[in-house]
Design an enzyme around this catalytic site. Structure first.
Site, mmCIF file in Angstrom:
data_model
loop_
_atom_site.group_PDB
_atom_site.id
_atom_site.type_symbol
_atom_site.label_atom_id
_atom_site.label_comp_id
_atom_site.label_asym_id
_atom_site.label_seq_id
_atom_site.Cartn_x
_atom_site.Cartn_y
_atom_site.Cartn_z
ATOM 1 N N HIS A 121 0.810 -1.189 0.084
ATOM 2 C CA HIS A 121 0.052 0.009 0.048
ATOM 3 C C HIS A 121 0.874 1.306 0.158
ATOM 4 O O HIS A 121 0.641 2.141 -0.765
ATOM 5 C CB HIS A 121 -1.038 -0.138 1.119
ATOM 6 C CG HIS A 121 -1.777 -1.073 1.232
ATOM 7 N ND1 HIS A 121 -2.585 -1.511 2.277
ATOM 8 C CD2 HIS A 121 -2.266 -2.012 0.363
ATOM 9 C CE1 HIS A 121 -3.456 -2.416 2.258
ATOM 10 N NE2 HIS A 121 -3.168 -3.005 0.833
ATOM 11 N N TYR A 125 1.357 4.248 -2.993
ATOM 12 C CA TYR A 125 1.195 5.931 -2.733
ATOM 13 C C TYR A 125 2.510 6.581 -3.380
ATOM 14 O O TYR A 125 2.539 7.642 -4.092
ATOM 15 C CB TYR A 125 1.056 6.211 -1.329
ATOM 16 C CG TYR A 125 0.048 5.642 -0.527
ATOM 17 C CD1 TYR A 125 -1.249 5.446 -0.956
ATOM 18 C CD2 TYR A 125 0.274 5.061 0.670
ATOM 19 C CE1 TYR A 125 -2.296 4.669 -0.379
ATOM 20 C CE2 TYR A 125 -0.742 4.165 1.431
ATOM 21 C CZ TYR A 125 -1.911 4.100 0.890
ATOM 22 O OH TYR A 125 -2.915 3.544 1.455
ATOM 23 N N GLU A 219 -7.961 -3.779 3.252
ATOM 24 C CA GLU A 219 -7.929 -3.460 4.702
ATOM 25 C C GLU A 219 -9.339 -4.141 5.478
ATOM 26 O O GLU A 219 -9.268 -4.207 6.495
ATOM 27 C CB GLU A 219 -8.213 -1.911 4.796
ATOM 28 C CG GLU A 219 -7.137 -1.031 4.350
ATOM 29 C CD GLU A 219 -5.604 -1.145 4.910
ATOM 30 O OE1 GLU A 219 -5.814 -2.048 5.895
ATOM 31 O OE2 GLU A 219 -4.786 -0.386 4.551
#
Length: 347
Positions: A121, A125, A219
């Site tokens: 993750h 970004y 998540e």
């Protein structure tokens, strides 16, 4: 017993199948055909099936669209990326610290996969930012957490809770840290997710929103894993299933929702067509109730809030779970690899 002990690297006198999720006995040898918890292996397979890497997502269209976004859209986009990067960085570290005290090799294996997914993750970004903005702007985004008060307040709320467990590991602090984990992974991302999904439904920055969807799905699985750990700890150690813990959880979800709403007001407010701040506040409170209920405490955080998602349109983005599917192209992208070991019959 409030004490919580670290798992031994190897225990030749203990069975392979653990005797408990914490403070148990295990050799630490993992045999998936002989594990204590029936949910562990299905969870393992699910987490592997969801494997993805950021470079799979073609950013070409987003790169063309980025200059066409409004200044407000660009600023909010970057602030939320900065937030997500911080939260997933924290989460990678917490997962490792929590795993040290889990005395079941199968659940510990799941925690290792979880931590790896958080690293992916974070990579996403960096991948998004490197595609869209200069290196100096990327560096600035990764510093937002130091200067934005609303962002700092909500992040300190979770990190302080994690620190209490890291500094004073005990069963009560472990349970409380899981409450903070469920907040981080199951509530604190959600106003940011809503922003990206709103862009996507307006045909903007769809590649970035696709990655956000993958993260969202990861998540949700992570929340479910920690919920299972929380419930197993209480089932095996019922003396810790106290009214005080229930009160702590409910009050902590309320405070977390307030902080997330404050962040939503500061970063989204009433700036964007398709996102009503009134609906967003109800959405955050709705999810606070959902997570509180998952842990076994009902909808006590906000009992006045209806039990239906107030942002109905967002369900189309949150619930995409058909392999690896882009929510516009709807192309299944499963990553099962054929080899001499599995053959086509195993697909």
């Amino acid at each position: 017993m409030a004490e919580i002990k670290k798992r031994k690297i190897m225990d030749v006198d203990a069975p392979n199948r653990s005797t408990g999720i914490i403070n148990g006995s295990t050799s630490n040898v993992l045999n998936w055909e002989d594990v204590r918890y029936t949910w562990a292996y299905p969870k393992y397979k699910r987490m592997l099936a969801n494997f993805w890497v950021p470079s799979e997502v073609n950013m070409a269209a987003d790169i063309k669209q980025w200059p066409k976004l409004s200044d407000q859209e660009q600023e909010t986009f970057l602030k939320i990326i900065g937030l997500l990067a911080l939260l997933d960085s924290i989460q990678s570290d917490y997962a490792g610290k929590a795993a040290d005290y889990i005395t079941d090799s199968s659940v510990n294996a799941l925690m290792i996969i979880l931590a790896q997914q958080e690293v992916v993750h974070n990579h996403s970004y960096s991948y998004v930012l490197s595609s869209l903005v200069t290196k100096s702007k990327q560096d600035e985004v990764f510093e937002y957490w130091r200067t934005d008060k609303a962002l700092r307040d909500r992040n300190d709320f979770v990190t302080n809770g994690y620190a209490e467990f890291a500094d004073d590991p005990s069963v009560p602090n472990f349970l409380k840290s899981i409450v903070y984990d469920v907040i981080l992974e199951g509530l604190f991302f959600y106003s940011g997710f809503a922003f990206f999904y709103n862009l996507a439904r307006n045909q903007k920055m769809v590649a970035t929103s696709t990655m956000i969807n993958y993260i969202n799905r990861d998540e949700q699985i992570h929340v479910d894993l920690f919920v299972k750990i929380f419930k197993e700890v209480l089932a095996e150690n019922p003396e810790h299933d106290t009214p005080e813990l229930r009160k702590f959880a409910v009050e902590t979800f309320r405070k977390a929702a307030e902080l997330e709403i404050e962040w939503g007001r500061s970063v989204i407010g009433n700036e964007f067509d398709g996102i009503s701040m009134t609906e967003l506040e109800q959405y955050i409170k709705f999810y606070a109730n959902v997570r509180c209920n998952q842990l076994g405490y009902g909808h006590e955080a906000f009992p006045e809030v209806p039990r239906k998602n107030p942002m109905k349109w967002i369900k189309a983005y949150e619930e995409v779970d058909n392999g690896k599917t882009d929510f516009f192209e709807q192309k299944s992208r499963q990553y099962v690899k054929v080899s001499d070991d599995n053959g086509f019959d195993d697909l």
